[in-house]
Every structure is written in structure tokens, then in C-alpha cells.
Design a protein around this motif. Sequence first.
Motif, PDB file in Angstrom:
ATOM      1  N   UNK A  31     -23.639  -1.735  18.162  1.00 51.71           N
ATOM      2  CA  UNK A  31     -22.349  -1.040  18.141  1.00 51.71           C
ATOM      3  C   UNK A  31     -21.526  -1.387  19.373  1.00 51.71           C
ATOM      4  N   UNK A  32     -22.199  -1.550  20.515  1.00 50.99           N
ATOM      5  CA  UNK A  32     -21.494  -1.913  21.746  1.00 50.99           C
ATOM      6  C   UNK A  32     -20.847  -3.282  21.603  1.00 50.99           C
ATOM      7  N   UNK A  33     -21.598  -4.240  21.041  1.00 46.92           N
ATOM      8  CA  UNK A  33     -21.047  -5.578  20.836  1.00 46.92           C
ATOM      9  C   UNK A  33     -19.889  -5.544  19.839  1.00 46.92           C
ATOM     10  N   UNK A  92      -7.246  -7.627  39.738  1.00 48.12           N
ATOM     11  CA  UNK A  92      -8.163  -6.839  38.931  1.00 48.12           C
ATOM     12  C   UNK A  92      -9.135  -7.747  38.180  1.00 48.12           C
ATOM     13  N   UNK A  93     -10.273  -7.181  37.828  1.00 50.59           N
ATOM     14  CA  UNK A  93     -11.258  -7.795  36.931  1.00 50.59           C
ATOM     15  C   UNK A  93     -11.894  -6.654  36.169  1.00 50.59           C
ATOM     16  N   UNK A  94     -12.443  -6.920  35.006  1.00 50.13           N
ATOM     17  CA  UNK A  94     -12.949  -5.828  34.178  1.00 50.13           C
ATOM     18  C   UNK A  94     -13.987  -6.355  33.201  1.00 50.13           C
ATOM     19  N   UNK A  95     -14.842  -5.449  32.751  1.00 54.66           N
ATOM     20  CA  UNK A  95     -15.853  -5.773  31.750  1.00 54.66           C
ATOM     21  C   UNK A  95     -15.627  -4.899  30.527  1.00 54.66           C
ATOM     22  N   UNK A  96     -15.640  -5.515  29.359  1.00 62.09           N
ATOM     23  CA  UNK A  96     -15.579  -4.785  28.103  1.00 62.09           C
ATOM     24  C   UNK A  96     -16.994  -4.641  27.548  1.00 62.09           C
ATOM     25  N   UNK A  97     -17.215  -3.714  26.646  1.00 62.34           N
ATOM     26  CA  UNK A  97     -18.546  -3.571  26.045  1.00 62.34           C
ATOM     27  C   UNK A  97     -19.014  -4.864  25.389  1.00 62.34           C
ATOM     28  N   UNK A 130     -26.608  -3.957  33.016  1.00 59.46           N
ATOM     29  CA  UNK A 130     -27.192  -2.620  33.170  1.00 59.46           C
ATOM     30  C   UNK A 130     -26.634  -1.616  32.164  1.00 59.46           C
ATOM     31  N   UNK A 131     -25.778  -2.094  31.271  1.00 58.67           N
ATOM     32  CA  UNK A 131     -25.200  -1.284  30.188  1.00 58.67           C
ATOM     33  C   UNK A 131     -24.485  -0.035  30.721  1.00 58.67           C
ATOM     34  N   UNK A 132     -23.747  -0.211  31.813  1.00 56.23           N
ATOM     35  CA  UNK A 132     -23.034   0.917  32.395  1.00 56.23           C
ATOM     36  C   UNK A 132     -21.968   1.472  31.455  1.00 56.23           C
ATOM     37  N   UNK A 133     -21.306   0.578  30.702  1.00 52.99           N
ATOM     38  CA  UNK A 133     -20.255   1.048  29.790  1.00 52.99           C
ATOM     39  C   UNK A 133     -20.869   1.897  28.688  1.00 52.99           C
TER      40      UNK A 133
END
Length: 491
Positions: A31-33, A92-97, A130-133
Amino acid sequence: MGSAHLSPGLVQAQNLPTLGDTSREDLSPLAERKLGEQIMSFVRRDPDFMNDAPVSEYLNRLGNKMLESRQDARGETSYNFEFFAVRDPVLNAFAFPGGFIGFHSGLILAAQTESELASVMGHEIGHVSQRHIARMLTSQKNDALIPLAALALAVLAARSSPDAAMAIATGGQGLAIQKQLNFGRDAEREADRVGFQILRESGFDTSGMVSFFGRLQNASRNYNDNLPPYLRSHPLTSERIADIQSRLIDERYRQHADSLEFLLTKARVRVLQDSTIQGLMDASTFFDNQLKSGKLEDQITARYGLAFVAYKRLEFASARKQLEQSRKMLEQSTVYKGMLSYSNMYVDLSIDILIGDKQTAAAVKEAEKGMRDLPLSRGVALQYAEALLADSKEEKAAVFLRDQIVLYRQESQLFHLLAKVYAAQGKQAAQHVALAEAYGIEGNLAAALQQLDIARREKDALYYELSVIDAREREWKEKHKEQLADEKKRR
């Protein structure tokens, strides 16, 4: 920072499906992907998405080098990461699921060394591995239920301004979404730890993390309460910097020479960040000043940047001259000599200049050589098809693209190019089927179905094409029906 301007992509993101009830169960890796892919389908349609093959290939080579340095870097989910850039001067930089990591053009330009850029990349990889999102999505058990579609919209808006999530959400959900978007101190320290280890194992200068975060901290003092987005979504404290510095004590200093691709990527990004008349003038002034540097590597980069500026201005003779000067300087460099045939930066720009100057036969030859030297470059392969099309070799281009589609079925740009080839050949039904396939891959099912309808009504539609149309229509109508049902539930 107040409300943010919403691009068409962000507005359309309100139609994202609800993937689950985050208050009742953990967000599964699948679901995260899926959520990440849904978000990316809108990001790729945003005008600020930097769809530049050399820049994308550099970021993904750098990211995969770091991921390969440690077996556990991909985390328990073993995602295939994707690294990309967006056009935005804000740092800025960011991570999406699901393993999607983005960089603002402003951050790429602010990185003074490749190790600094790698330190941010390692930190973002740490958040994903680490699956923080996913943890944030499931940790707020007492908050009001937040549909993942709403969160996806907030994450998209927060790409430029974390406060935009507050403007999009209404009522009590606004605070809950904002809490989900900001990483906590424990998550930041964990991402620092993982990022530091990846940085070290992949051969970069680990002090780059301290220097870059230290500069961020110093810059933040000039912002008062209005912090830059990166510091608002990634809280930076003296404690964090001290913790990173303590890790350096036992580290042997390792100098890392910046790669040629890093320097040329910064030159391209400087031009791509603002391609208006004023933006190109500013970039030209920057490169002119860089030419005055006593360092040969700076002059190589400056000549390349000036060549790219000239190409954007459609001054092809000047672009060729500047690019050739950069190449000659490169062969004089003791650091980068011999790297020319390994750099898709030069091949890409050279082909673009030749096509722009209508030297199409030369462009085809340059692309053929580029594919031999750089067989893994998807950008050069796509340029080869564009060169064939420009040189009126439509049938050869069609055969090449169909062969590529067998190998890279999910690459929408192949179908866009194939549609152009069919249009040049007067194959109207095939053109619209190819466009439908492209839109389907990109997640724009309404547009895909519209193209199928047009294709079916074309007089030259063959039996095979009608069969494909029927099959795709059944598949996409069902998916589109599910999307509309989800949207209706949220009303």
C-alpha cells in the motif's frame, strides 16, 4: 508561509484513491508503494517536474551507488528507489512513500561538493529504509481519520511549502496532516545514522553531512520564524549536528573528488531552473564569471553551461562552439581526462544541438555512437528515436521503438515517441492507441480512454488494433470506475 499555489497536478490529486484506514491497521509495504506511485503520477505531470534525462540519470546513478554500498540500505521492503528533481529555487529535498526521493533544483545548486549532495540523499534514503513515512501514517491513533488520498494531496503541496498542507486540509484534519508530514527528532536522528553509514560505505567524505547541515543551521538564523521548507519538515537541532560530529571522531578523513557528472549536472540544473529570458541571462552571467576562475574544472563546467544556454536560445552555432571548447578543455584535465566517452551530458547536448540545427543525419550518427558508448543510458536511446524521426526515417524509428517497448513496457515516453512516428506516417488509429498506452502508464485513465475512443473511430483501424482497444478499454474502465467510486465516497 501561508497558502501555496496549486498546480493542475495538485488539484487533480484530490481524485487519489483511499488506500486504507490508517487508524485501524498498519500501512503495508504494498500500500505504501501504491501510494507513492499515485503521488508520482501527478508529480510527473506537474510543469515543475524536471524531465531531463541527464539530470535524472545522474541522480539515479548516485542513489543506486549509495544503495549498493550496504545490503540493508533498501530496508525491509527492498524497494526500487527512484530519484528525481523538481524546478524550485527553494532549498528542499523530500521522500515520498515507497522509495521516491525528490530534490529541489535549489538544493542541488546549494551543494558545494558531491559529498554534500550525497549526504542529503543518504539521509532521505534513511527515512525510506526505516519506513518513517509509513510509521507516521499509523502512529497518530488518536487523531481524526485521515484518508490517504488527503495525505497524498498534502504531501504534494508540502513539496514547496509544508504549510500548504494546512491550507488544503479543513477543520481538525489540517493539524493532523501537518503532524504527519513533519519528521520527529527520533526519526531524524535515525535517518542521520543510516545516512551517515551509507555515506561512509559508498566512499564519500562523511564530513559533507556536517558541512551541509551546518550551513543550513547558519542560514536558518536569517529566517527567524519563517524557516526554509527543508528545516521545517526535517527539524535540525544543535544536538543532531553534535551527534553527527561525534561520529566523525573515529572516522579517518577521506577526500572524495567531485565527479564530472556532478559538476555538469549543476550546470544543467542552473539553466533548467529558470529558462526565461532573464533566467538565461542570469545563468550566462554566472558562467561568464566562472570562466574567470583559475581552475580548469570550473572552466570546463562554465563552457558546458554556456553551450546549454546558447542551445536554449536557439543559437546553435554558438552552442556547438562552446561545447567543443568544453570538450577540448576536458581532455587537458588531469582529473577528468578520458571521461568524455562516458558522459551522457555531452552526448545528450550534442544530439540536441544537431537536431535543433537540422543536421539530422549527423544527429543519428552521434546517437548511434552514444548508444555504443553508453548502452545503459535510457536518455540516449530516446534521443536516437528522436533523431531518426527528425531525419525522416520513420519506419526505422518505429521498429526501434517497438523493440524498446518489449524491454521497457512501463516507459511512457516510448509510447509518446511512437505516437509521433505513427502521426508522421499517417497511421491515425495506431497514433491514438500509442497515446492511450502512454496516458495509461502515467495513470491518466480518463485521457487514455478518450484516445481509445478516437482510435476506434479512425478509418484505418485494423483488426489487431481494434482487439487491443477492446482489451485495454475493459481494463481501464474497471480501474476508472474504482477511482470514481472512491471519489464519490469522499464527498
